[in-house]
Structure formats: structure tokens, C-alpha cells
Design an enzyme around this catalytic site. Structure first.
Site, PDB file in Angstrom:
ATOM      1  CE1 TYR A  42      -4.083   1.975   0.536  1.00  0.00           C
ATOM      2  CE2 TYR A  42      -2.516   3.459   1.556  1.00  0.00           C
ATOM      3  CZ  TYR A  42      -3.748   3.225   1.008  1.00  0.00           C
ATOM      4  OH  TYR A  42      -4.663   4.250   0.924  1.00  0.00           O
TER       5      TYR A  42
ATOM      6  NE  ARG B 141      -3.388   6.419  -3.792  1.00  0.00           N
ATOM      7  CZ  ARG B 141      -4.089   5.545  -3.069  1.00  0.00           C
ATOM      8  NH1 ARG B 141      -5.326   5.825  -2.705  1.00  0.00           N
ATOM      9  NH2 ARG B 141      -3.565   4.400  -2.688  1.00  0.00           N
TER      10      ARG B 141
END
Lengths: 347, 317, 200
Positions: free
Chosen positions: A38, A224
Site C-alpha cells: 500500500y 493515483r
């Protein structure tokens, strides 16, 4: 992209959604390498390659009409998927401007915007909307400005007010979310709204992301990619309707996995809005079935490696535990272990 | 950093020390919209060196034809304001950043008290345009030295009507912060911009009366002060740079061809914050961003306005 | 919940302590929150005016009205119910000015009902001191039928409106003043984990 027509398809009941060969080719595959961790991985939201989902600020693709129709159905059953707080009035008009100007500039064959001072004329040909209104006067639109415009664009939109060095999710149109509720989360601060993502809090990811966003500039949007997986091409995987889609999570078998399991990629873009100084957070989801995905073997191999190495906390967080192993087993025979190099390209 | 190329369309001498510049895009296009309280950073090439100063936008945010900034002449500075006064004329071309807002109106407030001192009036002028448009409850308190220094008073009276309260120092009129902040209804927010002492006193008074921090808003930009030269060592890039006495660290890095992040260049926003790895002397913080505790701790610095009194300062960049 | 992380939306409450500086103090409490008020008055009283609004909960908890009556030196107002207290609060808030410090004590649902009234006059959440008193019982919002069940004591309970078996998540909405309740057996109907009292 020269997709002339919008597809007639559904994201519920008979799930007739599918991707054309062109839509598969332009799918925003999110894994440039074999490991996934992540991260915030923010980059400037600058125009990308022609034909790609990044070509324009706001991407309109072959699923446009079907997604807008699915949003209409969801709102009909549950108007709380669109939350507007009164102090966000300037941000509502900022959104009208952002979406209308981008769509009219990037897709003149479908959308047109003409202005005479504050008298605006908007035409959305695919949806058959022809609306004259006075910019800044909400009474000249058939519904609140934010709702009016977000019913005409794909993806979810969350508008964050900036105050006290924080961002608050004070407005949103959320009908295609990965298991979170705007009715419940409205008004939350950036960290309340995001936490907890396993493995993310400890490394200060959100502190850095927040600081970065507080300084986001008008005219310099950023983006993103995020991802999860879902069973069936369902846009409305909301907590509200979990009783209806929850059973699907345990319906995956080795026989139906290629058909039933979808990779869901979110193109998240953040825009500073000029009048309100708020930030628009758009979450545009792209769905692809595993059968469609493996038409490019490089992607099939990459996904196999990602899922095999995924941290168990992240697997649980993304809700993959029921079927992750079934997917891995199905992908395994297609992965010869070859070095794929870096990059997200299909071939 | 996104920038705009503008041309000076008009220059107005507002008071003895203040000039008002009207800026339009060189390409004739409308300028970006902004929100009340925003500023832009103006780039100036002075003797071959690039200076960048922040100035508040004081026009109405509705006006996208032109931007309006006002510059007070500061003799004791590195020359940015003097350059604007003496060298910039109608037709001059400048580069500015997109507007950034570090001084936004609180959308949760039920009432707004705006307190300006001198040239600190400028950000309030765009805020007032927004407050008027939104029909918000506000009052403006504006203090200045003498009648001839009261920039834009007539314009403000038109915009604010009887919500404008002027305090002329030469006539013995003083603002009592204590009185101003007493008996204000719940949900009131106070905003201040002006001389350092005024801003600090107002904030202190408000805190002393129990006002919560979330209801206090201020904006101050510092100019990089002149100091002694020192060397910065950039740990990540392995470069050593000399910072001359009349240049900031940020400017020294830019002169060397680097592109460190920045936003306001006045020590207010925090965007250019750098981590200090070592310093063989003392840090000289000049910003309004770091807390006193952070300044004392000495492991962060704002290269846009702060300096060091040392031989060598090692930065994590 | 694993060590090292918690859900950021879950409020963390403290103990009431007089705040200084202040222009005035408004203390609002219900039920067991009376204890928190009594504890406040064991500290040194501030000089500024103090007002205390209290509603006892004769049915569910102790009623501290009498003890407060003999302890609070000035400005005590006793209400017969939480509803009456909230009404009184609304009518009186206009008398308060910036600089007032706010203190609220009681069950969690009460804290956020008070916060809602304060929010309407522009008082922000972070500026109000709150103490959770007496019970950990949670107000829970059924995300499916959008109703709130007050005072939930168990990890899993039946929604008071739609009857679904809901699991109580730690996720808290300040706007709704409630935790999220999510259907526990959606994936496999009837498959319900052990039900335990966790919010006594």
C-alpha cells in the site's frame, strides 16, 4: 478513442456488463511490478497517451450511459447516496464548472457548453439533456447543482472542505463504492474517513498524504490508482446493500471464477476547486473480468504474483479472503514464471 | 508549479507608500478563478537574480479579466517591493503562480470579524467580495497610521457600508481588541492581517478570553531577511552550496538549478519544509509555520525565509 | 482489533477538567454524567460564571439532582428528562458568547445529541470537552434501514427497525452520533458468531 456508441448493459440483476476489446486494451492495470505494498503513489494528473484512460481530465468511455443509468436507479432507491451540506454551495458550482468545461472541451461530439456571462447553456447529447441556467442561481436547475452534474459523469465524487489544517468530506455522490457509505462518513476528517488501512497508518502514509493535499494547487490536479476485487460487475457494492451482494462473495467456484471475479481499479483524481478552496476527490472505477484480463497473458501472470504475495491483512481489508485462493489456483497454470520486467503495459 | 504570464495593465499610486497593480494575462485569456483571501507569488528578475514575493489578490474573485495586487514600499528589504515600485510600469511583463489560499473564510462561521492593519487590508478585499456574495454576517475593523495612509477606504465603504470601522492612529483612534472580542455570539470567527505586533496581540487577547484556536485565523508573510553567508550541504544530492547574505536557502538552491518544492515563499504555508540533519551553529527561524516547540527542537527549517548562523547546515534533500 | 491500530473515527473521551482561560462555563450532563459534574466541583472553581444543566435518568441510572443541588454553588438547572434538557439548551444557547467553555458528560448518545445542538450555533466538536459516563452502551446506526438503535450492549444485536442481525463496528459518525451496524450474516444467512455483552 473512437468508440462511437455507448453500450447497453447492466451492473445488477442479469449483469450484462462486458468490455470491448478496445476497453480491455485501455484498462488501467495497476501493477508495475510483482510485489504490491500500500502506498500513496501520487502523480500529477496530466493528460496521458491518446486513447488511454488518462487522455483527458475526466474519462468518458463506452460504459458512460449504462453507469449513469445505474446511478439513477441507485438514487431512486436511496437518495442518501448524494449528500450535500449547505456550506458547500460554492463547491457545488465549482463542480458544475469543472465537469461541464472538461467534458465540453474534451468530447465536443457529445457535450457542448456555451456561456453568455452567467447564462450558461449545457447540452449532453448522449443523455438527451439540454439545460439553460444561470450560473450561481440554484433555482434555475431542476435539482441541486452538484447532484445535477454528478448524475452526468462516471465515478464517485467526494468534495472535501479545507479548514483547521484538515479536510472534511462534506459533500458526495457515491453510488459505485468499494464498501463505504457517504451517508455514514459525511463530515468526517481525512483521517477518520480513511483509517484504518492495514500497514498504512504506522508508516505515516496518511499524515504525508494530508499535508500534500492541503497544498494542492488549482490547475495542478493529481491522481493515483487503487484496486480491489469484486464478485460480479456490480457498481453498487455499498454497505447499505450488503445484504444483497454479500452472498456473491461465497459464490465463487473453480468453474465460474474467470467469469465471476473482477479486478476493480480505481483511478482517483484530486482537484483543487477555485471558488470554494475545497478539494474534489473523484473515484472512477474500472471493472474487468478475469477472463477478459487474461486475454493479455502478461497481466494474468502479474496478477497471479500479486495475489500470491499479498499481505493477509490487506487481503482481509479488501474483502478477498473468500475467493483469493480460488483465483490464485485458476491463474497459476497460466504463469510460467517468466520475468515480466517493469510496467503496467498489456504486452 | 503552474505559472501564469501576465502584463501590467495599470498602476495606481494609492498612498505615498502603496501602489496598486492591475495584471492581465499576456495571451488575453481570462485568469483562473480564486477564493477570497488567496495570494499569488510574483517573480522578479533583479540584477540577474530571481526574486519571488507573495502578494494577496485584492480584486473580486468574480473578476477573471484582471488580478489586483498592492505593494507597500519597504526600504529596509532586499529590494522586491522597491523593484515593483520603481521598475514595474504599465506594459511590464511578470510571471506569477496560480492563486493559493492560506487565509480562507471559515464556511462553518456564523459571523466573521475582520481586523486589518495597514497594507494587511489587501486579503480582506477579496474576502469581503465573497462574504457579500454569500450574504454572510461580518464586520471589518481597519487601522492605519493617518488619513493619507488609509488605502482603499472609499472603496471599502462602498463594499461594506456601515460594517466598516476605521481607526486612524494619528487622530488617536485605537482599536480595543478586548472590547472587540467581548460579547461576540457563538460561532464567530476572527481574521487578522497586518503588522506582526498587531497580529500577535490580537491572537493573544483572543486566547486569553477563551476563544478556541479553530476560530482564529491570521496571515503573515515574511520577507527573507539579510544575514551572514553560510554553507548548506544537501545530503541526498551530495551537493554543498554557499548561501550568500542577501539570498535565502531556497533561492540559493534554485540558483544552483535545483527545484525544491515551494508555495508561498513567505514562511506561512509549510510546503518547503526541510529536515535539518546537522548544524554547527544556530538556526534562525523567521517563519510563521513551525510551532515554538518545533523551532526549539531544531530539526525542521523553512528555507524560504529562515537562515542559520553557522559554518555548515546539513539538510535532508 | 490488533495491537497498534485503532479506527480513527472512534471518539476518545477524557475526564472533565475546568478549562482556562474562559469567559464563562456551561456544563451539560445527564444520568451518570452527574458524577463527572461532581468531580468537577471537587476541583478549584473558576472565577467566571458557571451554569450547569442536568437531567437525571431515574429509570436506568442514578439521579444526582439532589447531590448536585447541594454542591453546585450557582447556576444549576435540573431538567426532568434528556429531551427537556436539550430543549432548554437550545433556548439558552443564544445567551452565551465566544469564550464560553463547554463540558458535556453522560452516555454516548447524549454526548452527541448535545453536540448536534452546539454545532448548530457554530461550536466545533474539537472545542467541546466530553466525558463518557456510566455506560459503554452504544447508539448504533443500521446502515441498511438507516435507523438508530439506542443503547446497544452486545457485539451483535437485532436492529430495532428492520430486525436484521447487525454487527457493531468501531466506525463512528459524528454527524449521526452513532456507530455503524452492518448485517452480520449477509454472506451466509444464519451463520452468526457468538453474541456477547461487550458494552455494559
Amino acid at each position: 478513442m473512437n468508440t462511437p456508441a455507448f453500450k447497453h448493459e447492466t451492473f445488477r440483476d442479469d449483469y450484462s456488463f462486458s468490455n470491448s476489446a478496445e476497453a480491455i486494451r485501455r484498462f488501467p492495470f495497476p501493477f508495475p511490478e510483482d510485489d504490491y505494498m500500500y502506498s500513496v503513489n501520487i502523480e500529477q494528473h496530466e493528460p496521458g497517451a491518446p486513447g488511454s484512460v488518462l487522455e483527458h481530465l475526466i474519462d468518458i468511455d463506452e460504459h458512460y450511459l449504462a453507469e449513469c443509468e445505474d446511478r439513477r436507479l441507485t438514487l431512486e432507491q436511496d437518495p442518501d447516496r448524494c449528500i450535500i451540506t449547505p456550506h458547500m454551495i460554492d463547491a457545488q458550482w465549482d463542480m458544475v464548472e469543472l465537469v461541464m468545461e472538461s467534458l465540453a472541451a474534451d468530447y465536443p461530439q457529445w457535450f457542448s457548453l456555451s456561456k453568455n456571462g452567467d447564462d450558461w447553456h449545457w447540452i449532453n447529447t448522449p443523455m438527451g439533456i439540454d439545460q439553460q441556467f444561470r450560473f450561481g442561481d440554484a433555482s434555475t436547475l431542476p435539482m441541486p447543482p452538484f447532484e445535477f452534474i454528478t448524475r452526468q459523469v462516471q465515478g464517485d465524487w467526494i468534495i472535501m472542505d479545507q479548514r483547521d489544517d484538515d479536510l472534511f468530506a462534506d459533500m458526495g455522490m457515491v453510488t459505485s463504492q468499494a464498501d463505504w457509505s457517504i451517508a455514514f462518513d459525511a463530515g468526517m476528517s481525512f483521517k477518520e474517513w480513511h483509517g484504518p488501512v492495514p500497514q498504512a497508518n504506522e508508516i505515516g502514509v496518511f499524515d504525508r498524504a494530508l499535508k500534500y493535499l492541503l497544498h494542492l494547487q488549482y490547475g495542478s490536479p493529481v491522481r493515483r490508482l487503487n484496486w480491489t476485487m469484486t464478485v460480479n460487475p456490480r457498481l453498487d457494492t455499498s454497505p447499505e446493500n450488503y445484504p444483497f451482494w454479500g452472498p456473491d462473495n461465497v459464490s465463487v467456484t473453480p468453474e465460474n471464477v474467470g467469469d465471476k471475479v473482477y479486478l476493480r481499479v480505481e483511478l482517483q483524481a484530486l482537484f483543487r476547486l477555485p471558488r470554494s478552496n475545497a478539494i474534489a476527490f473523484s473515484v472512477r472505477g474500472y471493472l474487468i473480468s478475469l477472463n477478459e484480463l487474461v486475454t493479455y497473458p502478461r497481466w494474468g501472470k502479474r496478477l497471479h504474483r500479486i495475489l500470491k504475495g499479498l499481505h493477509p491483512d490487506l487481503s482481509e481489508y479488501k474483502g478477498l479472503d473468500h475467493y483469493r485462493q480460488t483465483v490464485i489456483d485458476w491463474l497459476a497454470p497460466m504463469d510460467d514464471g517468466a520475468d515480466l520486467g517493469l510496467g503496467t503495459q498489456p504486452e | 508549479m503552474t505559472t501564469l504570464n501576465v502584463r501590467v495593465a495599470a498602476v495606481e499610486q494609492v498612498t505615498e507608500l502603496v501602489k496598486h497593480f492591475t495584471l492581465v494575462q499576456q495571451n488575453g485569456q481570462p485568469l483562473p478563478r480564486f477564493s477570497g483571501g488567496s495570494h499569488v507569488v510574483v517573480s522578479m528578475n533583479i540584477n540577474g537574480r530571481n526574486h519571488r514575493n507573495p502578494y494577496s489578490l485584492m480584486g473580486s474573485p468574480d473578476n477573471t479579466e484582471s488580478y489586483h495586487i498592492s505593494v507597500r514600499r519597504q526600504e529596509q528589504s532586499r529590494g522586491g517591493s522597491v523593484y515593483m515600485h520603481d521598475q514595474v510600469t504599465v506594459g511590464s511583463e511578470l510571471q506569477i503562480t496560480y492563486p493559493v489560499n492560506l487565509f480562507a473564510i471559515s464556511k462553518l462561521a456564523h459571523k466573521h470579524i475582520l481586523v486589518a492593519g495597514g497594507i494587511g487590508i489587501t486579503p480582506f478585499m477579496s474576502q469581503i467580495a465573497d462574504l457579500n456574495r454569500l450574504g454572510q454576517h461580518y464586520e471589518l475593523h481597519y487601522a492605519y497610521r493617518s488619513p493619507e495612509h488609509g488605502a482603499f477606504v472609499e472603496q471599502l465603504r462602498e463594499m461594506c457600508g456601515d460594517r466598516l470601522h476605521c481607526y486612524v492612529e494619528s487622530e488617536g483612534q485605537r482599536m480595543s481588541f478586548q472590547q472587540l472580542l467581548s460579547q461576540q455570539p457563538l460561532g464567530t470567527h476572527v481574521y487578522t492581517c497586518g503588522p506582526d505586533a498587531m497580529v500577535k496581540t490580537l491572537l493573544l487577547t483572543a486566547r486569553d478570553m477563551g476563544w478556541p484556536e479553530s476560530h482564529l485565523h491570521s496571515e503573515q508573510f515574511s520577507a527573507p531577511p539579510i544575514g551572514d553567508a553560510f554553507v548548506i550541504s544537501l545530503a541526498q544530492s551530495g551537493i554543498d552550496l554557499e548561501v550568500p547574505g542577501d539570498m535565502s536557502m531556497l533561492e540559493a538552491m534554485e540558483e544552483a538549478g535545483l527545484e525544491p518544492p515551494f508555495l508561498c515563499r513567505g514562511g506561512a504555508c509549510g510546503r518547503c519544509e526541510l529536515e535539518v540533519l546537522a548544524c554547527d551553529g544556530a538556526l534562525m527561524h523567521n517563519d510563521h509555520y513551525l510551532s515554538d516547540a518545533e523551532k526549539t527542537a531544531g530539526n525542521k527549517i523553512m528555507p524560504c525565509v529562515s537562515r542559520a548562523s553557522c559554518q555548515k547546515l546539513v539538510l535532508n534533500i | 482489533m490488533q495491537r497498534g491500530y485503532w479506527i480513527r473515527s472512534k471518539p476518545i473521551y477524557g475526564s472533565l477538567v475546568w478549562q482556562s482561560p474562559a469567559a464563562a462555563h456551561l456544563v451539560i450532563a445527564a444520568g451518570e454524567g452527574g458524577i463527572a459534574v461532581l468531580k468537577l466541583f471537587q476541583q478549584m472553581y473558576p472565577r467566571e460564571p458557571i451554569q450547569v444543566l442536568y437531567a437525571g435518568q431515574p429509570k436506568t441510572g442514578r439521579d444526582y439532582a439532589e447531590i448536585l443541588g447541594s454542591t453546585v454553588p450557582e447556576g444549576l438547572q435540573i431538567c426532568n428528562s434528556e429531551a427537556e434538557l436539550l430543549e432548554t439548551l437550545k433556548t439558552q444557547l443564544g445567551n452565551y458568547h465566544m469564550g464560553t467553555q463547554f463540558y458535556v458528560a453522560g452516555p454516548e448518545a447524549f454526548l452527541w445529541q448535545v453536540m448536534k445542538s452546539l454545532g448548530q450555533v457554530g461550536v466545533q466538536d474539537a472545542d467541546v470537552h466530553k466525558e463518557l459516563a456510566g455506560t459503554l452502551a452504544r447508539p448504533v446506526y443500521c446502515v441498511h434501514c438507516k435507523t438508530i438503535t439506542e443503547a446497544v450492549h452486545h457485539n451483535i444485536f437485532s436492529c430495532s427497525h428492520c430486525g436484521r442481525k447487525l454487527f457493531v463496528r468501531d466506525h463512528f459518525s459524528r454527524r449521526l452520533g452513532a456507530y455503524m451496524g452492518l448485517m452480520v450474516d449477509a454472506e451466509q444467512p444464519g451463520n452468526i458468531p457468538k453474541i456477547e455483552e461487550v458494552y455494559p
